[in-house]
Design an enzyme around this catalytic site. Structure first.
Site, mmCIF file in Angstrom:
data_model
loop_
_atom_site.group_PDB
_atom_site.id
_atom_site.type_symbol
_atom_site.label_atom_id
_atom_site.label_comp_id
_atom_site.label_asym_id
_atom_site.label_seq_id
_atom_site.Cartn_x
_atom_site.Cartn_y
_atom_site.Cartn_z
ATOM 1 N N ARG A 112 0.834 -1.200 0.000
ATOM 2 C CA ARG A 112 0.000 0.000 0.000
ATOM 3 C C ARG A 112 0.865 1.245 0.000
ATOM 4 N NH1 ARG A 112 0.918 2.287 4.705
ATOM 5 N NH2 ARG A 112 1.142 1.060 6.616
ATOM 6 N N GLY A 114 1.737 5.098 1.659
ATOM 7 C CA GLY A 114 1.832 5.577 3.032
ATOM 8 C C GLY A 114 3.012 4.991 3.789
ATOM 9 N N ILE A 116 4.555 3.920 7.971
ATOM 10 C CA ILE A 116 4.205 2.956 9.006
ATOM 11 C C ILE A 116 2.971 3.431 9.775
ATOM 12 C CG2 ILE A 116 5.675 3.994 10.808
ATOM 13 C CD1 ILE A 116 6.390 1.076 11.646
ATOM 14 N N THR A 117 2.140 2.485 10.155
ATOM 15 C CA THR A 117 0.979 2.824 10.969
ATOM 16 C C THR A 117 0.643 1.650 11.874
ATOM 17 O OG1 THR A 117 -1.239 3.822 10.934
ATOM 18 C CG2 THR A 117 -0.850 1.978 9.424
ATOM 19 N N HIS A 119 -2.495 -0.802 13.542
ATOM 20 C CA HIS A 119 -3.876 -1.278 13.542
ATOM 21 C C HIS A 119 -4.097 -2.096 14.809
ATOM 22 C CE1 HIS A 119 -4.562 0.133 9.557
ATOM 23 N NE2 HIS A 119 -3.785 -0.740 8.973
ATOM 24 N N ILE A 181 -4.900 6.750 6.403
ATOM 25 C CA ILE A 181 -5.247 6.294 5.055
ATOM 26 C C ILE A 181 -4.003 5.678 4.414
ATOM 27 C CG2 ILE A 181 -5.992 6.991 2.746
ATOM 28 C CD1 ILE A 181 -7.450 9.344 4.040
ATOM 29 N N GLY A 182 -4.179 4.513 3.845
ATOM 30 C CA GLY A 182 -3.121 3.870 3.070
ATOM 31 C C GLY A 182 -3.782 3.015 2.011
ATOM 32 N N CYS A 211 2.861 7.347 10.449
ATOM 33 C CA CYS A 211 2.825 7.824 9.067
ATOM 34 C C CYS A 211 4.048 8.664 8.711
ATOM 35 C CB CYS A 211 1.547 8.595 8.795
ATOM 36 S SG CYS A 211 0.067 7.583 9.027
#
Length: 263
Positions: A112, A114, A116-117, A119, A181-182, A211
């Site tokens: 994807r 973007g 690093i994020t 979840h 968002i990614g 992000c």
């Protein structure tokens, strides 16, 4: 779209009356053509391991490309998981990867967009598998509609959110990020998507540069609203409704017991 109308005249149907019937109903048909019924299948999956969700997305993308299914929206949550985008900016993970097990989290690399994020539980996550070509929507417009989807959800609870400034992805409440968002777009078909913080454990964000944006906080709907939140399932359904409205879906098919089987 082609509409074929066959008119059969009989002795019991004088021409002038049939002509009036034809004109009246043709006008009705034409008026309906401008309001195409667009269908979205919504899969409510609950808590799903990240890799299982990734494999499911890959299968659904292939099915959508070959027109074996209609547009599909996955609604779910993940166990604690860090994901890195295709730029592989793992340097924005602030703890050794060997320590992830100690905090009960996993790390996965994705294709994807973007940075690093995180979840985790108590996030509302949506993964749209939809055809942008069929709806005539470009990549930038798609991201803007996703932003608007989360902004509208926040507004339901009196929270004023907005898109990020230049270089800041996602949706923000002041200088605090509430939605990430990614996305990935392949041959006009989308995957991955958005994660809106309802009430996640924000301490997980301390172990990353969210992000890739430094000196910014992460927040949640719970922290920002003065209203009492309903059950998370209701908030997730509200997010789905905002998404459907922004993308013009008039017919939602709910799959409450959707299977994540990828066979």
């Amino acid at each position: 779209m082609h509409i074929y109308i066959e008119i059969l005249f009989t002795d019991e149907c004088p021409f002038h009356s049939c002509e009036g019937f034809y004109r009246k109903n043709l006008a009705f048909l034409k008026s309906g053509m401008s309001r195409v019924l667009r269908t979205l299948e919504v899969w409510k999956l609950g808590v799903v391991n990240y890799l299982d969700a990734l494999k499911l997305q890959e299968k659904l993308v292939l099915d959508r490309k070959s027109h074996r299914r209609c547009d599909t929206l996955l609604s779910l949550q993940h166990p604690p998981t860090y994901t890195v985008g295709k730029r592989q900016t793992v340097h924005n993970l602030l703890i050794p990867q060997s320590d992830l097990e100690q905090i009960g989290a996993e790390l996965h690399y994705t294709q994807r967009g973007g940075d690093i994020t995180f979840h985790g539980p108590h996030q509302a996550i949506l993964y749209p598998i939809i055809s942008l070509r069929d709806m005539g929507v470009g990549a930038r417009s798609y991201v803007e509609k996703i932003e608007l989807t989360m902004i509208e959800l926040a507004a339901l609870y009196g929270v004023k959110a907005c898109p990020g400034q230049t270089g800041e992805t996602g949706v923000w409440v002041g200088v605090r990020k509430i939605g990430a968002i990614g996305v990935r777009i392949s041959n006009g078909i989308t995957s991955h998507g958005m994660a809106f913080n309802i009430d996640p454990d924000l301490s997980y964000f301390r172990h990353i540069v969210p992000c890739g944006i430094t000196d910014k906080e992460v927040t949640s709907l719970r922290r920002e609203t003065d209203l009492e939140l309903p059950a998370e399932e209701i908030v997730q359904e509200q997010l789905i409704s905002c998404f459907a409205r922004n993308f013009g879906y008039s017919n939602l098919i709910w799959k409450e017991d959707a299977s994540i089987t990828t066979e």
